[in-house]
Design an enzyme around this catalytic site. Structure first.
Site, PDB file in Angstrom:
ATOM      1  N   SER A 689       0.803  -1.227   0.000  1.00  0.00           N
ATOM      2  CA  SER A 689       0.000   0.000   0.000  1.00  0.00           C
ATOM      3  C   SER A 689       0.837   1.280   0.000  1.00  0.00           C
ATOM      4  O   SER A 689       0.290   2.381  -0.118  1.00  0.00           O
ATOM      5  CB  SER A 689      -0.951   0.009   1.203  1.00  0.00           C
ATOM      6  OG  SER A 689      -0.228   0.005   2.408  1.00  0.00           O
ATOM      7  N   LYS A 732      -6.244   3.859   8.701  1.00  0.00           N
ATOM      8  CA  LYS A 732      -5.315   4.751   8.007  1.00  0.00           C
ATOM      9  C   LYS A 732      -5.817   6.190   8.018  1.00  0.00           C
ATOM     10  O   LYS A 732      -5.041   7.135   8.230  1.00  0.00           O
ATOM     11  CB  LYS A 732      -5.104   4.266   6.576  1.00  0.00           C
ATOM     12  CG  LYS A 732      -4.348   2.948   6.486  1.00  0.00           C
ATOM     13  CD  LYS A 732      -4.184   2.469   5.049  1.00  0.00           C
ATOM     14  CE  LYS A 732      -3.386   1.171   4.979  1.00  0.00           C
ATOM     15  NZ  LYS A 732      -3.206   0.672   3.607  1.00  0.00           N
TER      16      LYS A 732
END
Length: 790
Positions: A689, A732
């Site tokens: 990611s 996140k």
């Protein structure tokens, strides 16, 4: 006589009390049946004559026990009786009267009095429970009753072929139940129970249970009569042998095993385990009795028998069927956690409708401190289930789950059956804590042993090595907890229903602290609300400047620390009470651990903020790139995993295809080293990611243009510059918000995930959806004209 006729006759009574009443002995009249019998008591004769003369109904009820002449109380008669019509009266010699009565309907006795030489009663109607039995259920019940009737007829329990033939023709379920109860010779108590049962489905079950019991008794009597002769001689032989053994043991001073064996047999009868278990135990008890009291094998068998007898083979806890009370309990104990609450309520609703006893196998996955373990306790309390916990962290021996063979010294059952035994019921809630932290060695694989335990199709006959007999685990509600689902082996993960327990938002932490943690710590530290007050601003101060976590564990520790310091001041009489505000938080806890001044949000060249998911929640990840003179190549530092290293290679390959970079001299990449570093080198990092983050950082360093300091991003990049979706988005975004970011780049394919999040999470941040690196570069690079690096 129709029911309306009875009501009309009752309306014609003027000042008379109720209707005539007759008390029956050892018989019950069912609705829809005609019964004839003789009566001799004067009170009964007068009641029958009165009912016949006035053409009014007669109330009949059965006495609980034989009543002597004298006063009759209400508690001496069954409360539910039958309203009957007197069809015929025939006088017999010696003062006897033969009556024929027809049962009309069930009624409940309100009160009665003795008037004019007989009893008169007042009653209230008993209406059958209006339940939703569909035609298929009714047809199934009718066929079941008729099948059992055929068995009764074959065994001559039902000896009247005419009555049997008429019963087979009946198609109305309620009438069939009542007429069957009258036709088959069953005990008065059973017939009375059927009369008192309001719900039709329960009445059917009660009738079938009584009939099957009568069939079993008849079969047993037949078997006993055939085996009686053999049994007598066999028992005499066993008696002689046992007496000889008893005398021998008495001489040796070892007569305890026989007494223990008798005691174990009594416990076995009370435990009433499945037949297979019973046969195994009887065999072991018989073997135990033949052993010397002082032998080592005797001790092994004694421990085995006692362990098996302690298991709750047929003891079941009564689960809560009140949906609203379960919801209230879950809401009372925990704030948020909507998914797990909804799943438990759904399970409770389905079980209430279907009557199924098997339970789902749930796995709560989320960062530490988010309430996974404590919610399991609340679920147990809400469902009225006994609670047991199995800690699996660090367990690496298969025998911990399946148990040891009883022949080994120190052998014991596995943790699963041990936990169930401790709860005392066969359908508790068992928490498998930290299921992702099991391991394996040469002694076996724990996760593989759990496959059978957590498989709803297999755990009906789970075999513990110590027990050596199957154990039914289908009624156990298993709830597992884990921090990282990827650490759970695929086959085991497939057997569980995964429910994510995500990180808490700032508001959720505040509400949890205000509603739960403060009161919990007040009780723990012996303080009252008058002695210690924590302002709302102080709670926010703790959340923002002293803790940075996914859950609330550290927040609870900070609140506990404040109360301990307050308790010290109160005990030393420095003050009698204290109100903690943000200023006093700093005074009592010291320097803030996290401060806005620590954030470096300046625009920088070759420095980009990425977002990462960890087992303890979300975090920001700074990627730094420098261009150095050298012999070419890519240098990676920062304790990166293989996947992350590959992402860096992909990022560089893509950047070299961009038009701006193609303008560089051909030998540029042969004479310069691109150094990519991710700070906090002691922390291992991996995953795809950070792909777009490293791509933007490399591009920024090459073209010598800064990246927005308040920008964060997450997404996987391909060689062609496409942006792929990622996971852990909520954690996140929370990390980005805590770090002071104002703009976040998110893969376009994650748009649906963002729409499911609370507005509180995205508030104050601009979420930009990107599907290609071209969009990332446009959003990330500061719009300034800077000379390209030569």
């Amino acid at each position: 006589m129709k029911q309306t006729d009875i009501e009309w006759k009752e309306e014609q009574r003027d000042d008379e009390y109720g209707i005539p009443m007759m008390i029956l002995r050892d018989m019950v009249i069912m609705p829809g049946t005609s019964v004839h019998f003789d009566i001799q008591r004067e009170a009964s004769i007068k009641a029958v004559n009165r009912a016949l003369e006035q053409d009014e109904p007669l109330f009949v009820s059965t006495a609980k026990e034989r009543i002597q002449e004298g006063k009759v109380d209400l508690d001496m008669i069954y409360p539910v009786g039958t309203l009957v019509r007197v069809k015929q009266v025939l006088k017999l010699p010696k003062g006897l009267i033969r009556v024929m009565l027809y049962g009309i309907k069930r009624v409940s006795l309100v009160r009665f009095e003795f008037q004019d030489g007989y009893y008169r009663a007042e009653y209230s109607p008993v209406e059958s429970f209006e339940e939703e039995m569909d035609p298929l259920q009714k047809e199934a019940a009718i066929r079941s009753i008729k099948d059992v009737l055929k068995q009764c007829e074959q065994r001559k329990i039902l000896q009247n072929p005419v009555a049997a033939a008429s019963l087979y023709e009946i198609k109305d379920l309620e009438l069939l139940v009542d007429l069957t109860a009258e036709a088959v010779p069953i005990p008065v108590s059973g017939k009375q129970k059927i009369l008192e049962t309001i719900k039709l489905s329960d009445r059917v079950e009660e009738l079938l249970a009584i009939l099957l019991n009568e069939i079993s008794i008849f079969d047993i009597r037949g078997e006993l009569s055939e085996k009686l002769k053999d049994c007598v001689s066999k028992n005499q032989k066993e008696y002689v042998l046992r007496e000889q053994m008893r005398v021998i043991r008495k001489e040796l001073g070892e007569d305890n095993t026989e007494d223990e064996g008798t005691h174990y047999r009594e416990l076995l009868e009370n435990a009433n385990p499945p037949e297979e278990v019973k046969e195994k135990l009887l065999k072991e008890i018989k073997r135990f009795e033949s052993l010397s009291y002082s032998s080592s094998e005797s001790a092994v068998l004694r421990n085995y028998i006692e362990t098996i007898l302690e298991y709750p083979w047929n003891k079941e806890g009564k689960d809560n069927k009140n949906l609203q009370s379960a919801i209230d309990k879950l809401e009372q104990d925990h704030y948020g956690l909507k998914k797990i609450k909804e799943r438990i309520i759904d399970y409770l609703a389905v079980r209430t409708l279907s009557g199924r006893k098997d339970a789902p196998i749930l796995c709560l996955v989320g960062p530490p401190g988010t309430g996974k373990t404590s919610i399991a306790k609340s679920v147990a309390a809400a469902l009225h289930k006994e609670y047991g916990r199995i800690a699996l962290g660090g367990v690496k021996d298969e025998a911990e789950i399946r148990g040891h063979r009883k022949t080994y010294i120190g052998a014991m059952p596995g943790r699963v059956v041990t936990a169930i035994t401790k709860t005392g019921v066969r359908n508790p809630l068992i928490l498998l804590d930290e299921i992702d932290k099991t391991s394996n060695d040469y002694k076996g694989d724990v996760s593989s042993a759990l496959l059978e335990v957590l498989d709803g199709e297999q755990n009906v006959k789970f075999v513990d090595h110590y027990f050596e007999v199957p154990v039914d685990l289908s009624g156990v509600l298993f709830i597992a907890t884990a921090n990282d689902a990827s650490d759970i082996p695929g086959p085991l993960r497939d057997r569980m229903e995964m429910i994510e327990v995500n990180s808490y938002t700032e508001n959720e932490k505040f509400q949890i602290a205000k509603q739960y943690l403060v009161d919990k710590q007040l009780a723990k530290n012996g303080l009252s609300r008058k002695q210690f007050k924590l302002t709302e601003d102080a709670i926010y101060k703790l959340i923002r400047n002293y803790t940075r976590e996914a859950g609330v564990r550290n927040l609870e520790r900070m609140i506990n620390t404040l109360m301990q310091k307050a308790a010290r001041g109160i005990v030393t009489e420095t003050y009698k009470s204290i109100t903690v505000n943000p200023k006093k938080v700093v005074q009592m806890l010291g320097v803030e651990k996290y401060s806005e001044s620590d954030r470096n949000l300046e625009d920088k060249i070759g420095v980009v903020t990425g977002l990462a998911w960890t087992k303890v929640g979300g975090d920001t990840l700074s990627v730094e790139v420098n261009i150095l003179d050298g012999k070419g190549g890519l240098t990676l530092t920062g304790n990166l995993g293989d996947v992350m290293k590959e992402s860096a290679q992909i990022a560089l390959s893509y950047v070299r295809t961009l038009p701006d970079i193609k303008k560089f001299p051909d030998e540029f990449f042969e004479k310069h080293v691109i150094h990519v570093h991710v700070p906090e080198g002691a922390t291992p990092k991996d995953g795809p990611s950070a792909g777009i983050t490293m791509t933007l950082a490399i591009y920024s360093a090459l073209v010598n243009r800064p990246v927005q300091g308040t920008l964060a991003m997450t997404g996987e990049v391909t060689l062609k510059g496409s942006v792929l979706p990622i996971g852990g988005l909520k954690e996140k975004l929370l990390a980005a918000k805590n770090a002071g970011m104002t703009k976040v780049l998110v893969p376009e394919l994650n748009r649906k995930n963002v729409s499911e999040l609370d507005a509180e999470i995205t508030e104050g941040m601009e979420i930009v959806y990107v599907s290609s690196m071209k969009q990332v570069l446009e959003q990330g690079i500061v719009k300034k004209k800077i000379t390209l690096k030569a």
